[in-house]
Design a protein around this motif. Structure first.
Motif, mmCIF file in Angstrom:
data_model
loop_
_atom_site.group_PDB
_atom_site.id
_atom_site.type_symbol
_atom_site.label_atom_id
_atom_site.label_comp_id
_atom_site.label_asym_id
_atom_site.label_seq_id
_atom_site.Cartn_x
_atom_site.Cartn_y
_atom_site.Cartn_z
ATOM 1 N N UNK A 73 71.804 19.027 9.286
ATOM 2 C CA UNK A 73 72.061 19.292 10.566
ATOM 3 C C UNK A 73 73.407 19.693 10.915
ATOM 4 N N UNK A 74 74.345 19.048 9.924
ATOM 5 C CA UNK A 74 75.957 19.652 10.174
ATOM 6 C C UNK A 74 75.965 21.139 9.736
ATOM 7 N N UNK A 75 75.262 21.545 8.731
ATOM 8 C CA UNK A 75 75.177 22.854 8.220
ATOM 9 C C UNK A 75 74.374 23.859 9.002
ATOM 10 N N UNK A 76 73.354 23.145 9.784
ATOM 11 C CA UNK A 76 72.248 24.043 10.263
ATOM 12 C C UNK A 76 72.938 25.099 11.293
ATOM 13 N N UNK A 77 73.909 24.958 12.329
ATOM 14 C CA UNK A 77 73.978 25.790 13.595
ATOM 15 C C UNK A 77 74.445 27.108 12.971
ATOM 16 N N UNK A 78 73.947 28.144 13.834
ATOM 17 C CA UNK A 78 74.268 29.798 13.916
ATOM 18 C C UNK A 78 75.989 29.691 13.339
ATOM 19 N N UNK A 79 76.601 29.222 14.295
ATOM 20 C CA UNK A 79 78.116 28.955 14.114
ATOM 21 C C UNK A 79 78.218 27.117 13.828
ATOM 22 N N UNK A 80 78.766 26.818 12.706
ATOM 23 C CA UNK A 80 78.881 25.459 12.415
ATOM 24 C C UNK A 80 80.098 24.842 13.290
ATOM 25 N N UNK A 81 79.561 23.649 13.892
ATOM 26 C CA UNK A 81 80.505 23.028 14.621
ATOM 27 C C UNK A 81 81.864 22.736 14.077
ATOM 28 N N UNK A 82 81.721 22.202 12.711
ATOM 29 C CA UNK A 82 83.011 21.560 12.139
ATOM 30 C C UNK A 82 84.004 22.746 11.441
ATOM 31 N N UNK A 83 83.245 23.829 10.698
ATOM 32 C CA UNK A 83 83.996 24.578 10.288
ATOM 33 C C UNK A 83 84.183 25.953 10.874
ATOM 34 N N UNK A 84 83.511 26.281 11.888
ATOM 35 C CA UNK A 84 83.482 27.381 12.707
ATOM 36 C C UNK A 84 82.854 28.602 11.778
ATOM 37 N N UNK A 85 82.136 28.286 10.676
ATOM 38 C CA UNK A 85 81.628 29.224 10.031
ATOM 39 C C UNK A 85 80.249 29.446 10.058
ATOM 40 N N UNK A 86 79.652 30.516 9.783
ATOM 41 C CA UNK A 86 78.237 30.880 9.851
ATOM 42 C C UNK A 86 77.429 29.734 9.116
ATOM 43 N N UNK A 87 76.579 29.030 9.628
ATOM 44 C CA UNK A 87 75.605 28.147 9.222
ATOM 45 C C UNK A 87 74.132 28.484 8.711
ATOM 46 N N UNK A 88 73.465 27.684 8.177
ATOM 47 C CA UNK A 88 72.029 28.010 7.574
ATOM 48 C C UNK A 88 71.388 28.928 8.515
ATOM 49 N N UNK A 89 71.175 28.754 9.840
ATOM 50 C CA UNK A 89 70.442 29.403 10.664
ATOM 51 C C UNK A 89 70.967 30.966 10.630
ATOM 52 N N UNK A 90 72.146 31.089 10.631
ATOM 53 C CA UNK A 90 72.685 32.485 10.721
ATOM 54 C C UNK A 90 71.867 33.364 9.684
ATOM 55 N N UNK A 91 71.719 32.872 8.652
ATOM 56 C CA UNK A 91 71.087 33.634 7.437
ATOM 57 C C UNK A 91 69.733 33.479 7.203
ATOM 58 N N UNK A 92 68.976 32.740 8.047
ATOM 59 C CA UNK A 92 67.522 32.245 7.769
ATOM 60 C C UNK A 92 67.618 31.322 6.459
ATOM 61 N N UNK A 93 68.541 30.686 6.221
ATOM 62 C CA UNK A 93 68.356 29.811 5.160
ATOM 63 C C UNK A 93 68.129 28.549 5.408
ATOM 64 N N UNK A 94 68.055 27.936 6.559
ATOM 65 C CA UNK A 94 67.552 26.630 7.009
ATOM 66 C C UNK A 94 66.165 26.165 6.462
ATOM 67 N N UNK A 95 65.156 26.751 6.576
ATOM 68 C CA UNK A 95 63.814 26.660 6.159
ATOM 69 C C UNK A 95 63.699 26.199 4.798
ATOM 70 N N UNK A 96 64.392 27.266 3.869
ATOM 71 C CA UNK A 96 64.169 26.936 2.450
ATOM 72 C C UNK A 96 65.013 25.675 2.237
ATOM 73 N N UNK A 97 66.290 25.308 2.609
ATOM 74 C CA UNK A 97 67.055 24.251 2.515
ATOM 75 C C UNK A 97 66.320 22.945 2.777
#
Ligand code: HEM
Length: 512
Positions: A73-97
């Protein structure tokens, strides 16, 4: 649903002394009202202190035994709230993760309501992200009308894997919730933390726990809801007190509590107005995809199968402010709900009332029944000055729904052709259905006040006469504008007169 118990208003979390001074003594109809409460302990227990918010601030992180879910959930957002970097949803990688990393956690021994609600929030966030990730990608590439797209979302994933489905269903059953993202127990009312623990729930002291997009406008969208609901303790107290005053035929107390109710609603409406500056209308469709439901949505023409739970597809309404309890409480208290037209749109309103914590459902049923049994509307109309207060409460409902209709036009209709809202209601007709009912209740009430020429112990003051006349004229004008807008918008959006469109047929027709 578990058998309800009855909750005395004096909960441990609410000072008995403060409450006692707010409650009138018992009248001819007897005792003080007490509303029913679920037999299962719940964070969403209504008191005049926390209103419709949870009893305690939400748990911000899961216990360490759920580290893999927390990490996803921390790594999930389009833009991560902790690092402000693109998260898993940005690249369509959440499902595989989810498939690679998430164990099938055993939640069967969890009993603490705070942990259960945090788990429910987090599993439902992960489930919605998983199901709607392809729709978000589709919509970002060619969805938004304003960006030259066609306003579509493609298809969502139709199977929820068992490492999400099984524990989510178990936790939902323990909470008496539907196993899908909910407004109260997930997205909005269990998703805030205080910036400074010693300060109150003002908007500026709130931050988000979970997000799909991580953008500022998503933060604002969710937290404006929370800041509004922070005023509902006063609404709850005034509602119970006014019902008790009506039961006791205590006119002076009744009027006092209607004024308190109106003050609470004025604060709520003022807070709602801040949405424009906290969340940009141009951004809304960038994070809204993830709060869509699986019921009555073309992205899920055959629903979603929960692997490891059942082979039968599920259909659930998406997260929506329609599952907030401020407006339904007032609708029920003012007897607006019972005057809704018998049509498919009103059926949706009734259905929405089951998408909320059990205690909120029990509360709404109780207010509706109690107001009907006591004849609150008739009691108000029997005295001209109470009647004007009643009318001014209808006007607060009108203000809420009119502003809300403006939101819908500016945040949604301008940017898409998608025909259904996140909760699955037809986007152009459902909200105006309820706004029209309020406008017509205002017209009837103002006319009744004007026609009441009987001598009264409290004749209508000149100020109140003018107010009633002004509100009557406003309501008539607003109804004319609304009718024209809906007529025009229906030319642009399909399926607006249906409560439940068969999207599998629509899908076949579209492919033909
Ligand atoms: C940008 C702001 C907002 C937009 C675009 C918006 C949009 C919508 C839409 C489209 C619906 C239709 C139901 C469905 O989802 O199927 C709805 C219903 C509703 N929303 Fe919102 N909403 C916004 C903010 C809020 C806020 C801040 C609240 C406060 C609690 C709220 C409370 C409600 C209520 C009570 C309903 C049911 C309305 C009724 O009974 O007539 N909404 N919303």
């Amino acid at each position: 649903m578990h058998l309800p118990r009855t909750l005395p208003l004096s909960l441990p979390t609410f000072s008995r002394r403060t409450l006692a001074t707010h409650l009138p003594s018992g009248g001819p109809l007897g005792t003080h009202a007490s509303f029913p409460v679920s037999a299962t302990p719940s964070e969403f227990t209504i008191t005049p202190r926390n209103g419709f918010l949870p009893l305690h601030d939400p748990l911000t992180t899961l216990p360490p035994r759920y580290a893999a879910l927390e990490s996803l959930l921390t790594r999930m957002p389009l833009t991560r709230m902790d690092t402000h970097q693109p998260g898993l949803l940005a690249t369509g990688d959440f499902g595989p993760a989810v498939k690679d990393e998430l164990p099938l956690y055993d939640v069967s021994s969890e009993t603490d309501p705070r942990v259960l609600t945090a788990l429910f929030r987090d599993y439902t966030f992960a489930a919605s992200a998983y199901l709607l990730e392809p729709c978000d990608l589709h919509n970002r590439q060619r969805g938004q009308v304003a960006g030259g797209g066609d306003g579509t979302y493609g298809l969502g994933r139709s199977v929820l894997p068992k490492n999400l489905a099984v524990p989510m269903v178990q936790v939902a059953a323990k909470l008496g919730a539907k196993p899908f993202m909910e407004y109260a127990q997930s997205y909005a009312l269990y998703n805030y933390a205080r910036v400074d623990a010693g300060k109150g729930l003002e908007y500026d002291n709130l931050k988000l726990i979970r997000a799909f997009s991580g953008m500022e406008s998503e933060h604002g969208f969710i937290l404006v809801h929370v800041a509004m609901v922070a005023h509902t303790g006063a609404q709850v107290a005034a509602t119970v007190n006014a019902l008790n005053a009506a039961a006791a035929h205590d006119r002076a107390a009744f009027n006092t509590h209607l004024i308190a109710m109106r003050t609470a609603l004025q604060h709520i409406n003022a807070q709602m107005e801040t949405m424009w500056r906290h969340s940009s209308p141009a951004d809304y469709l960038k994070f809204r995809t993830f709060i869509m439901g699986t019921k009555n949505q073309p992205m899920f023409p055959r629903g979603v199968v929960y692997e490891g739970v059942s082979d039968q597809p599920t259909f659930y309404r998406g997260e929506s402010g329609a599952n907030d309890s401020i407006v339904p409480t007032l609708d029920n208290f003012l007897a607006v709900t019972e005057n809704m037209p018998e049509n498919a749109l009103t059926e949706i309103l009734r259905d929405f009332r089951s998408y909320r914590p059990e205690n909120h459902t029990l509360w709404l049923q109780w207010v509706e029944e109690r107001a009907k049994t006591l004849g609150v509307r008739q009691f108000a109309l029997a005295d001209p000055n109470s009647a004007v207060l009643y009318l001014s409460l209808l006007d607060q409902l009108r203000e809420f729904r009119a502003r809300h209709w403006n939101f819908t036009k500016q945040y949604i209709l301008k940017h898409t052709r998608h025909p259904t809202a996140t909760g699955g209601s037809p986007i152009v007709t459902w909200l105006p259905n309820q706004l029209s009912v309020v406008l017509s209740a205002m017209t009837q009430t103002a006319t009744a006040i004007g026609n009441n020429t009987t001598s009264s112990a409290s004749p209508l003051t000149t100020e109140n006469r003018h107010l009633a006349q002004e509100l009557l004229e406003n309501a008539a004008t607003q109804q004319r504008i609304l009718d024209r807008e809906v007529r025009e918008l229906k030319l642009r959006f399909e399926h607006q007169d249906e409560a439940d469109t068969d999207w599998s047929r629509a899908e076949v027709a579209a492919q033909a």
